[in-house]
Design a protein around this motif. Structure first.
Motif, PDB file in Angstrom:
ATOM      1  N   GLN A   1       0.835  -1.204   0.000  1.00  0.00           N
ATOM      2  CA  GLN A   1       0.000   0.000   0.000  1.00  0.00           C
ATOM      3  C   GLN A   1       0.871   1.255   0.000  1.00  0.00           C
ATOM      4  N   ALA A   2       1.935   1.248   0.797  1.00  0.00           N
ATOM      5  CA  ALA A   2       2.831   2.404   0.849  1.00  0.00           C
ATOM      6  C   ALA A   2       3.520   2.635  -0.498  1.00  0.00           C
ATOM      7  N   ILE A   3       3.952   1.553  -1.143  1.00  0.00           N
ATOM      8  CA  ILE A   3       4.589   1.695  -2.462  1.00  0.00           C
ATOM      9  C   ILE A   3       3.606   2.262  -3.468  1.00  0.00           C
ATOM     10  N   ASP A   4       2.405   1.734  -3.513  1.00  0.00           N
ATOM     11  CA  ASP A   4       1.396   2.220  -4.461  1.00  0.00           C
ATOM     12  C   ASP A   4       1.072   3.688  -4.203  1.00  0.00           C
ATOM     13  N   LEU A   5       0.936   4.055  -2.941  1.00  0.00           N
ATOM     14  CA  LEU A   5       0.666   5.454  -2.603  1.00  0.00           C
ATOM     15  C   LEU A   5       1.826   6.345  -3.024  1.00  0.00           C
ATOM     16  N   GLY A   6       3.045   5.919  -2.705  1.00  0.00           N
ATOM     17  CA  GLY A   6       4.218   6.721  -3.061  1.00  0.00           C
ATOM     18  C   GLY A   6       4.374   6.915  -4.551  1.00  0.00           C
ATOM     19  N   GLU A   7       4.066   5.898  -5.336  1.00  0.00           N
ATOM     20  CA  GLU A   7       4.165   6.028  -6.794  1.00  0.00           C
ATOM     21  C   GLU A   7       3.175   7.063  -7.318  1.00  0.00           C
ATOM     22  N   ARG A   8       1.979   7.090  -6.748  1.00  0.00           N
ATOM     23  CA  ARG A   8       0.989   8.095  -7.150  1.00  0.00           C
ATOM     24  C   ARG A   8       1.440   9.504  -6.752  1.00  0.00           C
ATOM     25  N   MET A   9       2.014   9.621  -5.578  1.00  0.00           N
ATOM     26  CA  MET A   9       2.503  10.920  -5.116  1.00  0.00           C
ATOM     27  C   MET A   9       3.640  11.430  -5.988  1.00  0.00           C
ATOM     28  N   LYS A  10       4.557  10.536  -6.364  1.00  0.00           N
ATOM     29  CA  LYS A  10       5.687  10.943  -7.208  1.00  0.00           C
ATOM     30  C   LYS A  10       5.219  11.505  -8.538  1.00  0.00           C
ATOM     31  N   LYS A  11       4.197  10.895  -9.112  1.00  0.00           N
ATOM     32  CA  LYS A  11       3.663  11.393 -10.384  1.00  0.00           C
ATOM     33  C   LYS A  11       3.031  12.767 -10.230  1.00  0.00           C
ATOM     34  N   ALA A  12       2.449  13.022  -9.065  1.00  0.00           N
ATOM     35  CA  ALA A  12       1.753  14.292  -8.844  1.00  0.00           C
ATOM     36  C   ALA A  12       2.684  15.419  -8.425  1.00  0.00           C
ATOM     37  N   MET A  13       3.867  15.108  -7.923  1.00  0.00           N
ATOM     38  CA  MET A  13       4.723  16.109  -7.307  1.00  0.00           C
ATOM     39  C   MET A  13       5.123  17.278  -8.210  1.00  0.00           C
ATOM     40  N   PRO A  14       5.367  17.059  -9.507  1.00  0.00           N
ATOM     41  CA  PRO A  14       5.715  18.217 -10.344  1.00  0.00           C
ATOM     42  C   PRO A  14       4.628  19.285 -10.384  1.00  0.00           C
ATOM     43  N   ARG A  15       3.396  18.935 -10.003  1.00  0.00           N
ATOM     44  CA  ARG A  15       2.284  19.888 -10.038  1.00  0.00           C
ATOM     45  C   ARG A  15       2.036  20.531  -8.684  1.00  0.00           C
ATOM     46  N   GLY A  16       2.861  20.218  -7.679  1.00  0.00           N
ATOM     47  CA  GLY A  16       2.772  20.913  -6.401  1.00  0.00           C
ATOM     48  C   GLY A  16       1.921  20.225  -5.360  1.00  0.00           C
ATOM     49  N   GLY A  17       1.831  20.888  -4.201  1.00  0.00           N
ATOM     50  CA  GLY A  17       1.216  20.304  -3.027  1.00  0.00           C
ATOM     51  C   GLY A  17      -0.240  19.914  -3.188  1.00  0.00           C
ATOM     52  N   ASP A  18      -1.025  20.752  -3.862  1.00  0.00           N
ATOM     53  CA  ASP A  18      -2.449  20.424  -4.019  1.00  0.00           C
ATOM     54  C   ASP A  18      -2.642  19.153  -4.837  1.00  0.00           C
ATOM     55  N   ALA A  19      -1.801  18.978  -5.845  1.00  0.00           N
ATOM     56  CA  ALA A  19      -1.897  17.774  -6.670  1.00  0.00           C
ATOM     57  C   ALA A  19      -1.486  16.532  -5.880  1.00  0.00           C
ATOM     58  N   VAL A  20      -0.474  16.683  -5.033  1.00  0.00           N
ATOM     59  CA  VAL A  20      -0.051  15.559  -4.199  1.00  0.00           C
ATOM     60  C   VAL A  20      -1.169  15.183  -3.228  1.00  0.00           C
ATOM     61  N   LEU A  21      -1.776  16.183  -2.613  1.00  0.00           N
ATOM     62  CA  LEU A  21      -2.897  15.916  -1.720  1.00  0.00           C
ATOM     63  C   LEU A  21      -4.008  15.164  -2.446  1.00  0.00           C
ATOM     64  N   ALA A  22      -4.348  15.610  -3.646  1.00  0.00           N
ATOM     65  CA  ALA A  22      -5.406  14.953  -4.413  1.00  0.00           C
ATOM     66  C   ALA A  22      -5.054  13.496  -4.686  1.00  0.00           C
ATOM     67  N   SER A  23      -3.780  13.211  -4.969  1.00  0.00           N
ATOM     68  CA  SER A  23      -3.373  11.827  -5.240  1.00  0.00           C
ATOM     69  C   SER A  23      -3.517  10.966  -3.999  1.00  0.00           C
ATOM     70  N   ILE A  24      -3.249  11.552  -2.822  1.00  0.00           N
ATOM     71  CA  ILE A  24      -3.378  10.814  -1.566  1.00  0.00           C
ATOM     72  C   ILE A  24      -4.840  10.520  -1.259  1.00  0.00           C
ATOM     73  N   LEU A  25      -5.681  11.549  -1.354  1.00  0.00           N
ATOM     74  CA  LEU A  25      -7.091  11.383  -1.007  1.00  0.00           C
ATOM     75  C   LEU A  25      -7.821  10.502  -2.009  1.00  0.00           C
ATOM     76  N   ASP A  26      -7.408  10.551  -3.281  1.00  0.00           N
ATOM     77  CA  ASP A  26      -8.008   9.663  -4.278  1.00  0.00           C
ATOM     78  C   ASP A  26      -7.711   8.200  -3.951  1.00  0.00           C
ATOM     79  N   PHE A  27      -6.524   7.951  -3.391  1.00  0.00           N
ATOM     80  CA  PHE A  27      -6.091   6.589  -3.102  1.00  0.00           C
ATOM     81  C   PHE A  27      -6.595   6.085  -1.748  1.00  0.00           C
ATOM     82  N   LEU A  28      -6.463   6.930  -0.707  1.00  0.00           N
ATOM     83  CA  LEU A  28      -6.791   6.504   0.645  1.00  0.00           C
ATOM     84  C   LEU A  28      -8.188   6.920   1.088  1.00  0.00           C
ATOM     85  N   GLY A  29      -8.762   7.931   0.417  1.00  0.00           N
ATOM     86  CA  GLY A  29      -9.946   8.561   0.983  1.00  0.00           C
ATOM     87  C   GLY A  29      -9.498   9.587   2.006  1.00  0.00           C
TER      88      GLY A  29
END
Length: 357
Positions: free
Chosen positions: A214-242
């Motif tokens: 689960q941590a690996i899958d979450l981290g991979e989603r976060m890495k993809k979102a990081m170039p777009r900044g904090g809001d995009a990273v947050l969205a990737s986390i909440l989309d995955f975990l709720g």
């Protein structure tokens, strides 16, 4: 799940996702990267599913215990190897695999270095799929077995300052964990730990199986979102975990006390106040409880989207504060033991148990 090799890329993803799942604790990503590098230099890091491990295989928990913010805290990758040697020197059976004690920026990598050196797998049956303050919370309910003898080994401290120490202790789980915590305090704040040999069959029932994936899958989603900044990273986390975005704003106040091998205190952002005991424990606004451990309360740097632990967050820093319900996490047996939750209350000065029953 078939066995897979953890590469630098998947290891980085585990560290990033693990830092979020640490919920404010679980150590720094910097220390996690040191462990990852040490493990990859030592050999191959193989991740195995619990179903791929014979039930009678002995698994050892890798951990780091102490107060991450302590000024003299120091643990080196070789200390994680030494603690396994200490257990074996004191009659513990040779392990057939290692399990990290919890998720966190560094703690998710616990056990990786000795696993690589010994040619053994890291088994995806963590003691807990989020970080927690006490060793007993990460012991998969073993404290409830009156016949279980906990065996724990610790090593750590700055050698140049004469703070390095080693310790082996055997006894009741709570007493043994207290001795390890005292060792962390005496060594400058942090020690590497190997503890609690159990059969894989026990970890399968009482551990957080699948939490590393689960941590690996979450981290991979976060890495993809990081170039777009904090809001995009947050969205990737909440989309995955709720979960829910609470507020983005500057840290108005941070209070922290390091005592007895723990960090505790509070962090305030706007109208929202958190308490923490290594990890974030409560979130309130104007007296209303919004979230409670073991639910996840976490902060990101608003600009980069990088996870920020309670030890790292600074007054004036702009952070994103969010929460994830406990039922969206993969939790070990220790998180279902209300007698352990009661220990939090006098530390943070807040009711805990009545909010999670």
């Amino acid at each position: 799940m078939e066995k897979r090799t953890i590469t630098k890329e998947t290891g980085e993803a585990a560290i990033l996702g693990g830092a979020v799942l640490g919920g404010g604790g679980g150590g720094s990503m910097e220390k996690g990267r040191l462990n990852l590098r040490g493990a990859l230099e030592a050999g191959e890091v193989v991740l195995a599913d619990i179903d791929d491990i014979p039930p009678d295989t002995v698994l050892i928990t890798g951990s780091a215990v102490g107060a991450p913010a302590a000024s003299e805290a120091r643990v080196e990758p070789k200390d994680y190897v030494r603690v396994v040697e200490i257990l074996k020197e004191n009659g513990c059976p040779a392990p057939g695999g290692f399990i990290p004690n919890e998720c966190g920026g560094s703690s998710i990598t616990n056990g990786w270095v000795p696993a690589a050196l010994m040619g053994l797998p890291v088994v995806d049956a963590l003691c807990n799929g989020r970080a927690h303050p006490t060793g007993v919370m990460g012991s998969m309910g073993l404290h409830r077995d009156p016949g279980y003898v906990s065996r724990q080994a610790a090593a750590g401290g700055d050698r140049e300052k004469g703070l390095y120490l080693e310790l082996h202790v055997a006894g009741k789980l709570g007493s043994a964990s207290s001795m390890i915590r005292a060792a962390a305090d005496k060594s400058g704040g942090l020690v590497a730990v190997a503890r609690n040999p159990v059969a894989a069959s026990y970890a399968k029932v009482h551990g957080a199986c699948g939490a590393l994936r689960q941590a690996i899958d979450l981290g991979e989603r976060m890495k993809k979102a990081m170039p777009r900044g904090g809001d995009a990273v947050l969205a990737s986390i909440l989309d995955f975990l709720g979960g829910e975005h609470i507020v983005t704003g500057a840290v108005a106040r941070k209070e922290i006390v390091t005592r007895g091998g723990f960090d505790s205190g509070c962090v305030t952002v706007g109208d929202f106040e958190t308490t923490f005991w290594n990890e974030y424990m409560t979130l309130e606004s104007r007296g209303e409880r919004l979230a409670t451990f073991p639910g996840l309360i976490m902060t990101l740097d608003a600009g980069s989207g990088l996870p920020v632990t309670t030890a790292e967050v600074k007054e004036g820093q702009t952070v994103i504060l969010f929460v994830v319900p406990a039922d969206r996490l993969i939790l070990g047996e220790g998180m279902r033991c209300m007698e352990l939750m009661e220990e939090i209350e006098p530390v943070v000065g807040k009711k805990i148990v009545e909010y999670i029953r």
